[in-house]
Enzyme design. Structure first.
Site, short mmCIF file in Angstrom:
data_model
loop_
_atom_site.label_atom_id
_atom_site.label_comp_id
_atom_site.label_asym_id
_atom_site.label_seq_id
_atom_site.Cartn_x
_atom_site.Cartn_y
_atom_site.Cartn_z
N GLU A 169 13.04 -20.94 21.88
CA GLU A 169 13.49 -19.63 21.39
C GLU A 169 13.88 -18.74 22.57
O GLU A 169 13.30 -18.84 23.65
CB GLU A 169 12.34 -18.94 20.65
CG GLU A 169 11.91 -19.66 19.40
CD GLU A 169 10.89 -18.83 18.64
OE1 GLU A 169 11.32 -18.00 17.83
OE2 GLU A 169 9.68 -19.00 18.88
N ASP B 31 5.44 -23.91 5.25
CA ASP B 31 5.91 -24.06 6.63
C ASP B 31 7.42 -23.96 6.48
O ASP B 31 8.06 -24.88 5.96
CB ASP B 31 5.51 -25.43 7.18
CG ASP B 31 6.00 -25.60 8.60
OD1 ASP B 31 7.13 -25.16 8.90
OD2 ASP B 31 5.27 -26.15 9.43
N HIS B 32 7.99 -22.84 6.91
CA HIS B 32 9.39 -22.61 6.55
C HIS B 32 10.34 -23.65 7.14
O HIS B 32 11.45 -23.82 6.66
CB HIS B 32 9.84 -21.17 6.86
CG HIS B 32 10.14 -20.91 8.31
ND1 HIS B 32 9.17 -20.62 9.23
CD2 HIS B 32 11.31 -20.91 8.99
CE1 HIS B 32 9.73 -20.44 10.41
NE2 HIS B 32 11.04 -20.60 10.30
N LYS C 112 1.83 -19.31 6.74
CA LYS C 112 0.99 -19.66 7.87
C LYS C 112 0.73 -18.40 8.69
O LYS C 112 1.50 -17.44 8.54
CB LYS C 112 1.64 -20.74 8.73
CG LYS C 112 2.98 -20.29 9.36
CD LYS C 112 3.43 -21.21 10.42
CE LYS C 112 3.16 -20.72 11.78
NZ LYS C 112 3.96 -19.59 12.25
N ARG D 266 0.82 -1.21 0.00
CA ARG D 266 0.00 0.00 0.00
C ARG D 266 0.85 1.26 0.00
O ARG D 266 0.44 2.29 -0.52
CB ARG D 266 -0.85 0.01 1.26
CG ARG D 266 -2.27 -0.34 0.95
CD ARG D 266 -3.05 -0.19 2.21
NE ARG D 266 -3.81 -1.42 2.38
CZ ARG D 266 -4.84 -1.50 3.18
NH1 ARG D 266 -5.21 -0.48 3.90
NH2 ARG D 266 -5.52 -2.61 3.27
N HIS E 35 5.13 -26.29 12.71
CA HIS E 35 6.54 -26.69 12.74
C HIS E 35 6.79 -27.99 13.53
O HIS E 35 7.45 -28.90 13.06
CB HIS E 35 7.41 -25.59 13.35
CG HIS E 35 7.24 -24.25 12.70
ND1 HIS E 35 6.98 -24.10 11.36
CD2 HIS E 35 7.30 -22.99 13.20
CE1 HIS E 35 6.88 -22.80 11.07
NE2 HIS E 35 7.07 -22.11 12.17
C1 BG6 Z 1 7.42 -18.61 13.03
C2 BG6 Z 1 6.66 -18.20 14.25
O1 BG6 Z 1 6.65 -19.45 12.22
O2 BG6 Z 1 8.61 -19.31 13.43
C3 BG6 Z 1 7.52 -17.34 15.16
O3 BG6 Z 1 5.51 -17.47 13.85
C4 BG6 Z 1 8.82 -18.05 15.48
O4 BG6 Z 1 6.81 -17.03 16.36
C5 BG6 Z 1 9.50 -18.54 14.22
O5 BG6 Z 1 9.65 -17.13 16.17
C6 BG6 Z 1 10.70 -19.42 14.55
O6 BG6 Z 1 11.39 -19.72 13.36
P1 BG6 Z 1 12.95 -20.09 13.37
O7 BG6 Z 1 13.26 -20.46 11.96
O8 BG6 Z 1 13.68 -18.88 13.86
O9 BG6 Z 1 13.10 -21.23 14.33
#
Ligand code: BG6
Length: 491
Positions: A219, A180-181, A151, A52, A243
């Site tokens: 984390e 889903d990365h 997601k 935007r 994940h």
């Molecule tokens: C994301 C979550 O999908 O994954 C975040 O929304 C999280 O809350 C993150 O911090 C963690 O990803 P990675 O690759 O840093 O472990």
């Protein structure tokens, strides 16, 4: 910079909705830059960022210049490659919820109908559908088009199904890439390589040899300015539904007959469907949810979750989940799978721990140092490594057994920059390979298992257990795992 040369892609237009957003700046555009450096992006490969924000292409590039300094490591940055990368970039300021405004995009894409078209929706889920409608109404969805979504896909099964129905009205399932990365991480793919590229582990990968499994995604970060989103979501939806369950299914699935996308995904979904439901009291007994309070790291103190300004004072949202799951199958019946994830824990660690059974008959006793079972630790973060604990006799006169680790650090083996997860995922979207993306039925099966847990938490209305930031989470999680006479791996 050491980037492996790889097969070039076909000409494409990559349309990035949410182009000025955090994910685009932090991950998506750097990932495309790395692939540009590898020589993999064809000359006719455009990146059209849209948002935007009213700014010119030059202003957008300036924004990108600034963020690249933060998000691309100095050692991986080449000024000449960067300036040629910027030549691929276009910027379009428009409101994706207003159909009339799509004409600009239409004009930009006109004449390139034969190219692969990627519509990457790095936006709030609420505007997924207006975007899809806008694209359809302007005839922008060609047979070479794909749509990629981040997601969370919904908040529960009904909302996920509604999004999927809407998507299905514009795109075919094979054109939809649900991200889903974690699936793009090298180690997750290495987990498959370890299992299906070696004969060694397969005979051991079962209930007769393994006693329990732990999967941890810990984390150190808190909610980092995403409080509004996070408070509506919580750790169960943010991390477990996707994940953690994805790691679990890759670990537990049967060997697929090939690496074809559906051969792999067919096996994954069988595990999701074999997860024993946790409903009502059983959900309460087999899960722990926590919320962090203020604490401190070596770097200094951090405020508690409720002290974030965009979090309501009485929020019951969990920032931590631990749970005990079981898979009803010949391979895994009766084996506990402990999963946990949390924010503001002691360290950033993602690891899978497989504990093997003790030897059936021992000629050594614990006084000789022999007490622990063999253990395989597959670590995804912070470093990528595989560690196997075995026993050896310590050198010396007496028969003293000592646990040692066969320790494989992938950094030492490959000695080069590791691809970030999004590089692999973006390549696969452009190539049209859906193996590492969630199929509609997978998303549904994951929600089907998660929803009753959420429901039980709501019904029993217990507040989450507090834990101090910088610790490993609520002590109740230790009680949970101790029911199997186990403890969390916290080395
Ligand atoms: C994301 C979550 O999908 O994954 C975040 O929304 C999280 O809350 C993150 O911090 C963690 O990803 P990675 O690759 O840093 O472990």
């Amino acid at each position: 910079m050491n980037i492996q040369a790889v097969e070039p892609l076909k000409p494409f237009d990559f349309v990035l909705f949410g182009g000025t957003g955090d994910l685009s700046m932090r991950k998506l555009l750097p990932a495309l830059y790395f692939r540009h450096c590898s020589g993999q992006l064809p000359e006719q490969g455009r990146i059209i960022a849209t948002a935007r924000a009213q700014m010119s292409k030059e202003e957008f590039k300036e924004m990108l210049n600034t963020s690249s300094r933060i998000h691309i490591d100095e050692n991986d940055f080449s000024a000449s490659q960067w300036s040629s990368f910027l030549e691929r970039i276009e910027y379009l300021a428009f409101d994706a919820t207003v159909q009339d405004e799509y004409q600009q995009l239409q004009a930009m894409l006109a004449g390139f109908e034969d190219r692969i078209r990627v519509f990457y929706l790095s936006t709030a889920p609420a505007i997924f559908m207006p975007i899809c409608d806008g694209l359809r109404a302007c005839g922008l969805v060609t047979e070479h088009s794909r749509v990629a979504l981040e997601k969370p896909l919904g908040r529960d099964l009904p909302t996920a199904e509604a999004i999927n129905d809407q998507l299905a009205s514009v795109f075919k399932e094979e054109q939809i890439f649900r991200i889903d990365h974690y699936l793009g991480k090298e180690t997750v793919q290495n987990l498959m390589a370890l299992r299906f590229g070696n004969v060694l582990f397969e005979p051991l990968w079962r209930r007769e040899r393994i006693s329990d499994v732990q999967i941890t995604i810990a984390e150190k970060l808190g909610v980092e300015g995403r409080g509004g989103f996070y408070d509506q979501t919580g750790a169960l939806r943010d991390m477990v539904q996707n994940h953690l369950l994805q790691l679990l299914v890759i670990l537990a699935m049967e060997p697929p007959v090939s690496d074809a996308p559906d051969a792999v995904r067919d096996e994954k979904i069988k595990v999701l469907r074999a997860l024993k439901p946790l409903i009502g009291k059983e959900a309460i007994e087999n899960t722990v949810r926590g919320q962090y309070k203020a604490g401190a790291y070596a770097e200094g103190p951090v405020p508690g979750y409720l002290e974030n300004e965009d979090i309501p004072d009485d929020s019951m949202t969990e920032t931590y989940v631990a749970l005990r799951a079981e898979i009803g199958s010949w391979r895994w019946e009766g084996i506990p799978f402990y999963l946990r994830t949390g924010k503001r824990l002691t360290d950033k660690v993602t690891e899978i721990v497989l504990n093997f059974r003790k030897v059936p008959h021992t000629i050594y006793d614990t006084a000789d140092g022999f007490s622990l079972p063999n253990q395989l630790i597959i670590r995804l973060q912070p470093e990528e490594s595989i560690k196997l604990r075995i026993y050896v006799k310590a050198w010396g006169d007496d028969m003293h057994l000592q646990p040692v680790h066969l320790d494989l650090d992938f950094n030492d083996v490959f000695k080069k920059r590791q691809m970030i997860a999004y590089e692999r995922l973006l390549l696969d979207i452009i190539r049209g390979n859906p193996t590492l993306f969630m199929r509609r039925d997978e998303v549904a099966a994951a929600w089907e298992w998660i929803d009753p847990i959420r429901q039980a938490w709501d019904d029993y209305a217990q507040p989450p257990k507090q834990y101090t930031a910088g610790t490993w989470g609520p002590s109740k999680a230790n009680v949970l795992i101790s029911q199997d006479e186990l403890s969390w791996n916290e080395e």
